[in-house]
Write a protein that holds these residues in place. Structure first.
Motif, PDB file in Angstrom:
ATOM      1  N   ARG A 186     106.943  37.220  12.102  1.00  0.00           N
ATOM      2  CA  ARG A 186     106.130  37.745  11.029  1.00  0.00           C
ATOM      3  C   ARG A 186     104.691  37.311  11.253  1.00  0.00           C
ATOM      4  O   ARG A 186     104.417  36.145  11.509  1.00  0.00           O
ATOM      5  N   PHE A 187     103.778  38.270  11.204  1.00  0.00           N
ATOM      6  CA  PHE A 187     102.357  37.960  11.330  1.00  0.00           C
ATOM      7  C   PHE A 187     101.667  38.368  10.038  1.00  0.00           C
ATOM      8  O   PHE A 187     101.909  39.463   9.531  1.00  0.00           O
ATOM      9  N   GLU A 188     100.811  37.502   9.523  1.00  0.00           N
ATOM     10  CA  GLU A 188     100.024  37.834   8.339  1.00  0.00           C
ATOM     11  C   GLU A 188      98.570  37.903   8.775  1.00  0.00           C
ATOM     12  O   GLU A 188      98.010  36.924   9.271  1.00  0.00           O
ATOM     13  N   LEU A 189      97.966  39.072   8.615  1.00  0.00           N
ATOM     14  CA  LEU A 189      96.608  39.296   9.096  1.00  0.00           C
ATOM     15  C   LEU A 189      95.679  39.557   7.925  1.00  0.00           C
ATOM     16  O   LEU A 189      95.953  40.431   7.099  1.00  0.00           O
ATOM     17  N   ASP A 190      94.577  38.839   7.861  1.00  0.00           N
ATOM     18  CA  ASP A 190      93.540  39.115   6.872  1.00  0.00           C
ATOM     19  C   ASP A 190      92.465  39.945   7.555  1.00  0.00           C
ATOM     20  O   ASP A 190      91.950  39.554   8.613  1.00  0.00           O
ATOM     21  N   LEU A 191      92.144  41.082   6.953  1.00  0.00           N
ATOM     22  CA  LEU A 191      91.100  41.923   7.538  1.00  0.00           C
ATOM     23  C   LEU A 191      90.378  42.719   6.452  1.00  0.00           C
ATOM     24  O   LEU A 191      90.878  42.852   5.343  1.00  0.00           O
ATOM     25  N   ARG A 243     106.946  29.107   7.174  1.00  0.00           N
ATOM     26  CA  ARG A 243     105.524  29.063   7.559  1.00  0.00           C
ATOM     27  C   ARG A 243     105.118  27.641   7.840  1.00  0.00           C
ATOM     28  O   ARG A 243     105.618  26.714   7.221  1.00  0.00           O
ATOM     29  N   GLU A 276      99.755  29.263  18.632  1.00  0.00           N
ATOM     30  CA  GLU A 276     100.262  30.611  18.920  1.00  0.00           C
ATOM     31  C   GLU A 276      99.469  31.653  18.125  1.00  0.00           C
ATOM     32  O   GLU A 276      99.031  32.676  18.663  1.00  0.00           O
ATOM     33  N   THR A 284      96.979  34.558  19.580  1.00  0.00           N
ATOM     34  CA  THR A 284      97.221  35.965  19.233  1.00  0.00           C
ATOM     35  C   THR A 284      95.966  36.573  18.616  1.00  0.00           C
ATOM     36  O   THR A 284      95.565  37.690  18.960  1.00  0.00           O
ATOM     37  N   LEU A 306      99.805  44.913  20.926  1.00  0.00           N
ATOM     38  CA  LEU A 306      99.971  43.495  21.249  1.00  0.00           C
ATOM     39  C   LEU A 306     101.127  42.781  20.546  1.00  0.00           C
ATOM     40  O   LEU A 306     101.844  42.016  21.170  1.00  0.00           O
ATOM     41  N   THR A 345     111.556  32.968   4.924  1.00  0.00           N
ATOM     42  CA  THR A 345     110.284  32.987   5.649  1.00  0.00           C
ATOM     43  C   THR A 345     109.813  31.553   5.820  1.00  0.00           C
ATOM     44  O   THR A 345     109.658  30.833   4.834  1.00  0.00           O
ATOM     45  N   LEU A 389      89.211  40.514  12.834  1.00  0.00           N
ATOM     46  CA  LEU A 389      90.161  39.874  11.930  1.00  0.00           C
ATOM     47  C   LEU A 389      89.494  38.703  11.243  1.00  0.00           C
ATOM     48  O   LEU A 389      88.712  37.989  11.848  1.00  0.00           O
ATOM     49  N   GLU A 390      89.838  38.485   9.964  1.00  0.00           N
ATOM     50  CA  GLU A 390      89.373  37.273   9.282  1.00  0.00           C
ATOM     51  C   GLU A 390      90.263  36.099   9.660  1.00  0.00           C
ATOM     52  O   GLU A 390      89.812  34.984   9.830  1.00  0.00           O
ATOM     53  N   ASP A 391      91.565  36.363   9.707  1.00  0.00           N
ATOM     54  CA  ASP A 391      92.518  35.274   9.957  1.00  0.00           C
ATOM     55  C   ASP A 391      93.851  35.884  10.362  1.00  0.00           C
ATOM     56  O   ASP A 391      94.159  37.024  10.010  1.00  0.00           O
ATOM     57  N   LEU A 392      94.631  35.121  11.102  1.00  0.00           N
ATOM     58  CA  LEU A 392      95.995  35.528  11.452  1.00  0.00           C
ATOM     59  C   LEU A 392      96.901  34.307  11.344  1.00  0.00           C
ATOM     60  O   LEU A 392      96.559  33.238  11.825  1.00  0.00           O
ATOM     61  N   ARG A 393      98.017  34.479  10.654  1.00  0.00           N
ATOM     62  CA  ARG A 393      99.005  33.400  10.543  1.00  0.00           C
ATOM     63  C   ARG A 393     100.340  33.937  11.048  1.00  0.00           C
ATOM     64  O   ARG A 393     100.650  35.108  10.860  1.00  0.00           O
ATOM     65  N   SER A 394     101.089  33.074  11.706  1.00  0.00           N
ATOM     66  CA  SER A 394     102.405  33.531  12.151  1.00  0.00           C
ATOM     67  C   SER A 394     103.487  32.768  11.399  1.00  0.00           C
ATOM     68  O   SER A 394     103.258  31.658  10.911  1.00  0.00           O
ATOM     69  N   ALA A 395     104.638  33.390  11.263  1.00  0.00           N
ATOM     70  CA  ALA A 395     105.747  32.772  10.543  1.00  0.00           C
ATOM     71  C   ALA A 395     107.046  33.232  11.180  1.00  0.00           C
ATOM     72  O   ALA A 395     107.083  34.231  11.906  1.00  0.00           O
TER      73      ALA A 395
END
Lengths: 83, 83
Positions: free
Chosen positions: B43-48, A11, A20, A24, B67, A9, A35-41
């Motif tokens: 890979r997406f990491e979402l905080d919610l 990041r 990006e 998104t 999406l 993985t 959403l609080e936050d979004l990270r892509s990897a």
């Protein structure tokens, strides 16, 4: 030799801008999702043969260092499981 | 409301060509690494925040459908953990 699957993985390091992921997240919010936050990897799944899980991990670590990740801007994680 | 982190892994369906993975595999082989196969995924990491893990998963599932993944060519997996 045993067959292993390694997952790498990759990041972006904290502080590196991720347009990006921002785009998104904004697109999801426009669709009405909160959403609080979004990270892509990026994720790579590698099938390889090795003497042991430790040997597989060492080899994949080297692949990450040399090609899959850019150590200046990326952190990476390697996970090895038997196939 | 509880804070959750959801991980969405988006993979190409079997049979869909993945030139990026092929190029990466060939580049690793050129560096001397032996590989059986290499697959790439997003890979997406979402905080919610959500009422429950099940509610969070349902919401993220909908985000993936609408999406994050293209159901014609992608399979996806959602994993929810408390933050």
């Amino acid at each position: 030799m045993t067959a292993y699957t390694a997952t790498v993985t990759v990041r972006l390091k904290r502080g590196v801008l991720d347009p990006e992921a921002e785009t998104t997240q904004r697109a999801l919010e426009r669709l009405g999702f909160e959403l609080e936050d979004l990270r892509s990897a990026d994720r790579f799944e590698l099938d390889l043969d090795a003497e042991s899980a430790a040997a597989a991990e060492e080899r994949v670590d080297e692949m990450a260092e040399r090609l899959l990740a850019n150590p200046t801007i990326h952190d990476y994680e390697v996970e090895v499981t038997e196939r």
